[in-house]
Design a protein around this motif. Structure first.
Motif, PDB file in Angstrom:
ATOM      1  N   GLU A   2      47.048  16.097 -15.351  1.00  0.00           N
ATOM      2  CA  GLU A   2      48.287  16.317 -14.624  1.00  0.00           C
ATOM      3  C   GLU A   2      49.254  15.195 -14.953  1.00  0.00           C
ATOM      4  OE1 GLU A   2      49.163  16.021 -10.070  1.00  0.00           O
ATOM      5  OE2 GLU A   2      48.374  18.018 -10.475  1.00  0.00           O
ATOM      6  N   ASN A   4      52.648  13.145 -14.153  1.00  0.00           N
ATOM      7  CA  ASN A   4      53.656  12.812 -13.148  1.00  0.00           C
ATOM      8  C   ASN A   4      54.975  12.463 -13.823  1.00  0.00           C
ATOM      9  OD1 ASN A   4      51.795  13.129 -11.061  1.00  0.00           O
ATOM     10  ND2 ASN A   4      51.187  10.975 -11.137  1.00  0.00           N
ATOM     11  N   GLU A  19      64.842  19.974 -13.440  1.00  0.00           N
ATOM     12  CA  GLU A  19      63.873  20.288 -12.382  1.00  0.00           C
ATOM     13  C   GLU A  19      63.386  21.729 -12.503  1.00  0.00           C
ATOM     14  OE1 GLU A  19      64.633  19.040  -8.262  1.00  0.00           O
ATOM     15  OE2 GLU A  19      66.387  17.987  -9.045  1.00  0.00           O
ATOM     16  N   GLU A  23      59.400  22.870 -13.240  1.00  0.00           N
ATOM     17  CA  GLU A  23      58.659  23.661 -12.255  1.00  0.00           C
ATOM     18  C   GLU A  23      57.965  24.871 -12.873  1.00  0.00           C
ATOM     19  OE1 GLU A  23      61.649  24.528  -9.399  1.00  0.00           O
ATOM     20  OE2 GLU A  23      61.526  22.561  -8.423  1.00  0.00           O
ATOM     21  N   GLN A  24      58.290  25.203 -14.132  1.00  0.00           N
ATOM     22  CA  GLN A  24      57.660  26.339 -14.794  1.00  0.00           C
ATOM     23  C   GLN A  24      56.219  26.046 -15.206  1.00  0.00           C
ATOM     24  OE1 GLN A  24      60.073  27.517 -18.156  1.00  0.00           O
ATOM     25  NE2 GLN A  24      61.963  27.553 -16.966  1.00  0.00           N
ATOM     26  N   ASP A  25      55.846  24.774 -15.283  1.00  0.00           N
ATOM     27  CA  ASP A  25      54.528  24.396 -15.784  1.00  0.00           C
ATOM     28  C   ASP A  25      53.773  23.624 -14.707  1.00  0.00           C
ATOM     29  OD1 ASP A  25      52.315  23.303 -17.185  1.00  0.00           O
ATOM     30  OD2 ASP A  25      53.426  23.400 -19.072  1.00  0.00           O
ATOM     31  N   ASP A  26      52.634  24.170 -14.263  1.00  0.00           N
ATOM     32  CA  ASP A  26      51.894  23.519 -13.183  1.00  0.00           C
ATOM     33  C   ASP A  26      51.139  22.272 -13.637  1.00  0.00           C
ATOM     34  OD1 ASP A  26      49.850  24.625 -14.657  1.00  0.00           O
ATOM     35  OD2 ASP A  26      49.279  26.109 -13.138  1.00  0.00           O
ATOM     36  N   LYS A  27      51.208  21.944 -14.935  1.00  0.00           N
ATOM     37  CA  LYS A  27      50.604  20.687 -15.402  1.00  0.00           C
ATOM     38  C   LYS A  27      51.470  19.476 -15.051  1.00  0.00           C
ATOM     39  CE  LYS A  27      48.062  22.564 -19.383  1.00  0.00           C
ATOM     40  NZ  LYS A  27      48.533  23.957 -19.303  1.00  0.00           N
ATOM     41  N   THR A  29      53.934  17.333 -12.361  1.00  0.00           N
ATOM     42  CA  THR A  29      54.274  17.086 -10.966  1.00  0.00           C
ATOM     43  C   THR A  29      55.510  16.200 -10.936  1.00  0.00           C
ATOM     44  OG1 THR A  29      51.975  17.203 -10.242  1.00  0.00           O
ATOM     45  CG2 THR A  29      53.526  16.097  -8.770  1.00  0.00           C
ATOM     46  N   LYS A 123      54.639  16.698 -22.997  1.00  0.00           N
ATOM     47  CA  LYS A 123      53.185  16.558 -23.135  1.00  0.00           C
ATOM     48  C   LYS A 123      52.841  15.603 -24.279  1.00  0.00           C
ATOM     49  CE  LYS A 123      52.266  21.217 -21.372  1.00  0.00           C
ATOM     50  NZ  LYS A 123      51.863  22.601 -21.719  1.00  0.00           N
TER      51      LYS A 123
END
Length: 237
Positions: A2, A4, A19, A23-27, A29, A123
């Protein structure tokens, strides 16, 4: 893993757009956001946040990039891990890009084609890589492929990267005042750097230092730099 994220943007519209994409990717936060570097630094300090990546969205100027990145680096200097920094901006001129590189950003994205490009790039940066938009990467590649190998000159190898940067500007004919404005330092600090450069090069004046620098290929607009300026002005990718 995850990841941050913290966003600092001088532009509220850009901030909202970033923002929405994140929010499209749950990886990811999103642990915080702020409009402007001053509020961003206050938020980071107050909450004791530990982002993996800090996004500078649509910085208002190269000075904004420089100051925000420097403050982030300073705040996390004593931490085991320091947040990576990525710039997302429509401004991809050479001055802005090279300012970002000089302060250690890990990515610079301009004119993105899709939200997936941003997510994928974040990423890569979070994992320790570096990312640049295609046009920026090609310009950097052409520039560095044409930078001449500097000959060995007594004292030059003893200079720090900052001293080399100042020597190059000095050799280009800039005064201490102009150098200070170019790299966002106090003029007194630049004078101190120049004195140390003289000592290391064993010279007594600017003319002698500039001559040594030019012999090493510093202080001159390289062929690569001229190509970059021409292509950018012509809109060639």
């Amino acid at each position: 893993m995850e990841i941050n994220l913290f966003i600092i943007s001088d532009n509220p519209v850009s901030l909202a757009g970033l923002e929405t994409i994140i929010e499209q990717d749950d990886k990811f936060t999103l642990i915080g956001q702020a409009v402007g570097g001053v509020d961003g630094m206050r938020c980071l300090d107050r909450a004791g946040l530990q982002p993996h990546v800090i996004i500078l969205g649509e910085p208002s100027s190269k000075k904004s990039i420089y100051e925000d990145a420097q403050q982030i680096t300073s705040r996390y200097r004593r931490h085991k891990t320091r947040p990576k920094i990525i710039v997302v901006s429509q401004n991809d001129d050479d001055d802005a890009v090279f300012t970002a590189l000089r302060v250690g950003v890990s990515g610079y994205l301009a004119h993105m084609r899709s939200s997936e490009e941003l997510l994928h790039s974040i990423k890569i940066v979070a994992e320790g890589g570096a990312v640049f938009s295609g046009t920026i990467a090609s310009r950097l590649s052409r520039h560095f492929s044409t930078v001449p190998i500097l000959p060995e000159i007594s004292g030059l190898s003893d200079l720090t990267s900052r001293e080399l940067e100042i020597l190059e500007l000095l050799a280009g004919g800039l005064s201490n005042h102009q150098i200070a404005r170019r790299i966002f330092l106090a003029e007194k600090t630049v004078r101190n750097y120049v004195s140390r450069i003289f000592t290391k090069l064993e010279v007594h004046d600017r003319a002698s230092a500039a001559m040594l620098a030019r012999d090493a290929g510093l202080g001159q607009e390289t062929r690569g730099a001229r190509i970059m300026k021409h292509e950018f002005a012509s809109g060639v990718a």
